[in-house]
Design a protein around this motif. Structure first.
Motif, PDB file in Angstrom:
ATOM      1  N   VAL A  77     107.923  43.788  -5.498  1.00  0.00           N
ATOM      2  CA  VAL A  77     106.799  43.086  -5.247  1.00  0.00           C
ATOM      3  C   VAL A  77     105.604  43.077  -5.847  1.00  0.00           C
ATOM      4  N   VAL A  78     105.195  41.799  -7.067  1.00  0.00           N
ATOM      5  CA  VAL A  78     103.941  41.754  -7.291  1.00  0.00           C
ATOM      6  C   VAL A  78     103.525  40.985  -6.604  1.00  0.00           C
ATOM      7  N   ALA A  79     101.711  41.265  -6.349  1.00  0.00           N
ATOM      8  CA  ALA A  79     100.599  40.654  -5.985  1.00  0.00           C
ATOM      9  C   ALA A  79      99.620  40.729  -6.968  1.00  0.00           C
ATOM     10  N   TYR A  80      99.027  39.224  -6.965  1.00  0.00           N
ATOM     11  CA  TYR A  80      98.000  40.118  -8.161  1.00  0.00           C
ATOM     12  C   TYR A  80      96.403  38.613  -8.621  1.00  0.00           C
ATOM     13  N   GLY A  81      95.357  38.907  -8.629  1.00  0.00           N
ATOM     14  CA  GLY A  81      94.365  37.846  -8.400  1.00  0.00           C
ATOM     15  C   GLY A  81      93.707  37.660 -10.027  1.00  0.00           C
ATOM     16  N   LEU A  82      93.949  36.883 -10.492  1.00  0.00           N
ATOM     17  CA  LEU A  82      93.217  36.143 -11.479  1.00  0.00           C
ATOM     18  C   LEU A  82      92.120  35.485 -11.772  1.00  0.00           C
ATOM     19  N   ASP A  83      90.932  35.140 -12.659  1.00  0.00           N
ATOM     20  CA  ASP A  83      90.057  34.368 -12.526  1.00  0.00           C
ATOM     21  C   ASP A  83      90.368  33.107 -13.742  1.00  0.00           C
ATOM     22  N   GLY A  84      89.650  32.215 -13.458  1.00  0.00           N
ATOM     23  CA  GLY A  84      90.256  30.980 -14.434  1.00  0.00           C
ATOM     24  C   GLY A  84      91.181  30.579 -14.850  1.00  0.00           C
ATOM     25  N   VAL A  85      92.135  31.102 -14.195  1.00  0.00           N
ATOM     26  CA  VAL A  85      93.731  30.537 -14.691  1.00  0.00           C
ATOM     27  C   VAL A  85      94.013  28.984 -14.008  1.00  0.00           C
ATOM     28  N   ASP A  86      94.676  27.915 -14.249  1.00  0.00           N
ATOM     29  CA  ASP A  86      94.659  26.834 -13.910  1.00  0.00           C
ATOM     30  C   ASP A  86      96.318  26.805 -13.120  1.00  0.00           C
ATOM     31  N   GLY A  87      96.273  25.688 -12.049  1.00  0.00           N
ATOM     32  CA  GLY A  87      98.023  25.138 -11.781  1.00  0.00           C
ATOM     33  C   GLY A  87      98.798  25.565 -12.598  1.00  0.00           C
ATOM     34  N   ASN A  88      98.981  25.109 -13.960  1.00  0.00           N
ATOM     35  CA  ASN A  88      99.831  24.922 -14.338  1.00  0.00           C
ATOM     36  C   ASN A  88      99.994  26.156 -14.948  1.00  0.00           C
ATOM     37  N   ALA A  89      98.985  26.572 -15.736  1.00  0.00           N
ATOM     38  CA  ALA A  89      98.842  27.926 -16.353  1.00  0.00           C
ATOM     39  C   ALA A  89      99.266  29.020 -15.474  1.00  0.00           C
ATOM     40  N   LEU A  90      99.300  28.972 -14.198  1.00  0.00           N
ATOM     41  CA  LEU A  90      99.419  30.039 -12.846  1.00  0.00           C
ATOM     42  C   LEU A  90     100.907  30.582 -12.751  1.00  0.00           C
ATOM     43  N   ARG A  91     102.360  28.833 -12.603  1.00  0.00           N
ATOM     44  CA  ARG A  91     102.668  28.640 -12.168  1.00  0.00           C
ATOM     45  C   ARG A  91     103.480  29.487 -14.046  1.00  0.00           C
ATOM     46  N   ASP A  92     103.545  29.355 -14.667  1.00  0.00           N
ATOM     47  CA  ASP A  92     103.729  29.394 -16.072  1.00  0.00           C
ATOM     48  C   ASP A  92     103.852  31.024 -16.403  1.00  0.00           C
ATOM     49  N   ILE A 145      91.092  26.027 -26.221  1.00  0.00           N
ATOM     50  CA  ILE A 145      90.926  26.392 -24.736  1.00  0.00           C
ATOM     51  C   ILE A 145      92.453  27.378 -24.318  1.00  0.00           C
ATOM     52  N   SER A 146      93.280  26.388 -24.571  1.00  0.00           N
ATOM     53  CA  SER A 146      95.172  26.698 -24.240  1.00  0.00           C
ATOM     54  C   SER A 146      95.212  27.636 -24.483  1.00  0.00           C
ATOM     55  N   GLU A 147      95.045  28.059 -26.457  1.00  0.00           N
ATOM     56  CA  GLU A 147      95.385  29.055 -26.571  1.00  0.00           C
ATOM     57  C   GLU A 147      94.943  30.085 -26.070  1.00  0.00           C
ATOM     58  N   LEU A 148      94.061  30.417 -25.650  1.00  0.00           N
ATOM     59  CA  LEU A 148      92.608  31.375 -25.339  1.00  0.00           C
ATOM     60  C   LEU A 148      93.219  31.899 -23.953  1.00  0.00           C
ATOM     61  N   LYS A 149      94.578  30.907 -23.394  1.00  0.00           N
ATOM     62  CA  LYS A 149      93.798  31.174 -22.124  1.00  0.00           C
ATOM     63  C   LYS A 149      95.322  31.745 -22.290  1.00  0.00           C
ATOM     64  N   ALA A 150      96.868  31.433 -22.883  1.00  0.00           N
ATOM     65  CA  ALA A 150      97.619  31.678 -22.838  1.00  0.00           C
ATOM     66  C   ALA A 150      97.794  33.194 -23.311  1.00  0.00           C
ATOM     67  N   LYS A 151      96.602  33.615 -24.252  1.00  0.00           N
ATOM     68  CA  LYS A 151      96.316  34.821 -24.723  1.00  0.00           C
ATOM     69  C   LYS A 151      95.668  36.080 -23.223  1.00  0.00           C
ATOM     70  N   LEU A 152      95.609  35.434 -23.137  1.00  0.00           N
ATOM     71  CA  LEU A 152      94.373  36.106 -21.516  1.00  0.00           C
ATOM     72  C   LEU A 152      95.403  36.798 -20.863  1.00  0.00           C
ATOM     73  N   THR A 153      96.131  35.372 -19.870  1.00  0.00           N
ATOM     74  CA  THR A 153      97.346  35.250 -19.228  1.00  0.00           C
ATOM     75  C   THR A 153      98.066  36.804 -19.524  1.00  0.00           C
ATOM     76  N   SER A 154      99.098  36.298 -21.931  1.00  0.00           N
ATOM     77  CA  SER A 154      99.903  36.829 -22.254  1.00  0.00           C
ATOM     78  C   SER A 154      98.909  38.364 -22.015  1.00  0.00           C
ATOM     79  N   GLY A 155      97.828  38.832 -22.138  1.00  0.00           N
ATOM     80  CA  GLY A 155      97.782  40.152 -21.903  1.00  0.00           C
ATOM     81  C   GLY A 155      97.666  40.624 -20.545  1.00  0.00           C
ATOM     82  N   ALA A 156      97.596  40.032 -19.780  1.00  0.00           N
ATOM     83  CA  ALA A 156      97.341  40.492 -18.066  1.00  0.00           C
ATOM     84  C   ALA A 156      98.829  40.726 -17.466  1.00  0.00           C
ATOM     85  N   GLU A 157      99.669  40.086 -18.876  1.00  0.00           N
ATOM     86  CA  GLU A 157     101.656  40.593 -17.702  1.00  0.00           C
ATOM     87  C   GLU A 157     101.744  42.242 -17.982  1.00  0.00           C
ATOM     88  N   ASP A 158     101.340  43.179 -18.808  1.00  0.00           N
ATOM     89  CA  ASP A 158     101.453  44.570 -18.334  1.00  0.00           C
ATOM     90  C   ASP A 158     100.405  45.050 -17.007  1.00  0.00           C
TER      91      ASP A 158
END
Length: 412
Positions: free
Chosen positions: A315-330, A288-301
């Protein structure tokens, strides 16, 4: 209070909380002294007897028995029917089943102390105890917690001695005779001319003013349910005997059965099954951690492409789904690094909550950017709050429906 559970006595004192009275009527609570009684009064850590007091025209429930300052046995009563009068003759009946349970627990407390001395060390001394019909509690001097092995050995020794079905004998002696007999004194107390010495076979011999079984076999079963520290150098054991110990074991057996049914295995394989499931869960967490990392990595662009230039600040302001606090901070940290200069505000929809994080590069702080102040206003839009430093802040909210509105507020 020792040998009988029934007796006839004459009431010599009747009282309420306020005054001495001549009678107590239905529903009234009060205190009754009789010229003789089979009831045991609370003493030495043993709870007082309960039972029934019945006269010619009334009946009262004895809900406790204690000694007064003069050493007299006082029955705490509530009249159930009719009237109880001063001077009348009454039948006093102790709850024999409850008394028997108390006796089991009290004798087991003596045997527990003897077992602790034998298994753990002769330095063990009683530091307090409490005995009622449900369980026993024994406090003793010891410098560290007992190991599971020691607890098991103590429990086994007590049960072995119970199965030897030795008689329990009580003798009145002088304090010197008691010492000569090898009896253990429970506390540093002043004793009277005569003391009661209770001996459970050859295994245990103590000075005691409580009630006991006539044979250790009556205890049936002894089960330790907890061992804890209560003060510096003082440990506490709680244990069950007889029917209560059996009920405890039956409840444990029921829980084990239900666990086996849930895990779809038999009792002997339950540890292997739990270990296996624990390993599987760890592996799934990793995936799950790896999938979340790939998911957030794919959203970077996509996140970087949403940047706006506001008064010379990116300025960047953006909304995502299902990313926990730690992953969001990273993720926010990665976006900030890739931006080189600017502000990033990320929001994540957690179903029933919103996670928010804001970060800014050092060079824009001089122009008045303060992430703590920004996140406070943005979080308010999603029903939350938070704050932090000028360069990094976090917050939470409870209204995911307003994330789009919060994004626009961030840009504003």
């Amino acid at each position: 209070g020792y040998n009988n559970t029934k007796a006839t006595g004459t009431i010599v004192v009747l009282a309420t909380d306020e005054e001495f009275v001549e009678a107590l009527s239905e529903g009234q609570k009060g205190y009754i002294l009789t010229n003789k009684t089979p009831f045991y009064a609370e003493m030495g850590g043993q709870i007082g007897d309960t039972g029934i007091l019945e006269g010619a025209n009334g009946k009262a429930y004895v809900y406790n028995t204690k000694k007064n300052v003069g050493g007299k046995t006082v029955h705490y009563v509530e009249v159930q029917s009719g009237t109880i009068k001063n001077g009348e003759e009454v039948a006093l009946t102790v709850d024999a089943k409850r008394r028997a349970s108390v006796c089991k627990n009290h004798t087991a407390t003596h045997m527990l102390q003897a077992a602790l001395k034998e298994i753990v060390g002769s330095h063990i001394h009683q530091a307090g105890s409490y005995v009622d019909d449900e369980r026993l509690r024994f406090d003793f001097t010891h410098f560290q917690g007992l190991s599971s092995e020691e607890i098991e050995k103590v429990e086994d020794l007590v049960n072995d001695k119970i199965m030897e079905v030795e008689s329990v004998c009580t003798n009145l002696m002088t304090i010197e005779e008691a010492k000569e007999s090898g009896a253990t004194a429970l506390f540093d107390e002043k004793y009277g001319d005569k003391v009661r010495v209770v001996a459970a076979g050859e295994f245990s011999k103590e000075l005691c003013g409580g009630t006991h079984v006539s044979n250790v076999g009556e205890i049936g079963l002894f089960k330790i349910i907890s061992e804890t520290g209560v003060a510096a150098g003082i440990r506490r054991i709680e244990a069950l005997t007889g029917r209560n110990a059996i009920k405890y074991m039956e409840e444990k057996q029921r829980l084990l059965r239900e666990a086996c049914q849930s895990l779809k295995c038999n009792e002997k394989d339950i540890i292997k099954k739990i270990t296996s499931q624990g390993s599987e869960l760890k592996e799934k967490d990793r995936e799950i951690s790896e999938l979340k990392a790939k998911l957030t990595s794919g959203a970077e662009d996509d996140i970087l492409n949403s940047a706006r230039d506001i008064a010379g600040v990116k300025v960047v302001a953006y909304g995502l789904d299902g990313v926990d606090g730690n992953a969001l901070r990273d993720l926010a940290d990665k976006i900030r690094s890739k931006m080189n200069s600017g502000v990033v505000i990320l929001l994540s929809n957690g179903g029933d909550k919103v996670n928010l994080v804001a970060m800014a590069s050092k060079d824009v702080l001089n122009s008045g950017i303060h992430c703590g102040k920004i996140i406070k206003e943005v979080a308010a839009v999603v029903g939350g709050g938070g704050g932090g430093r000028p360069d990094m802040a976090q917050a939470g909210g409870k209204n995911p429906a307003n994330i789009d509105k919060a994004i626009e507020t961030a840009y504003q």
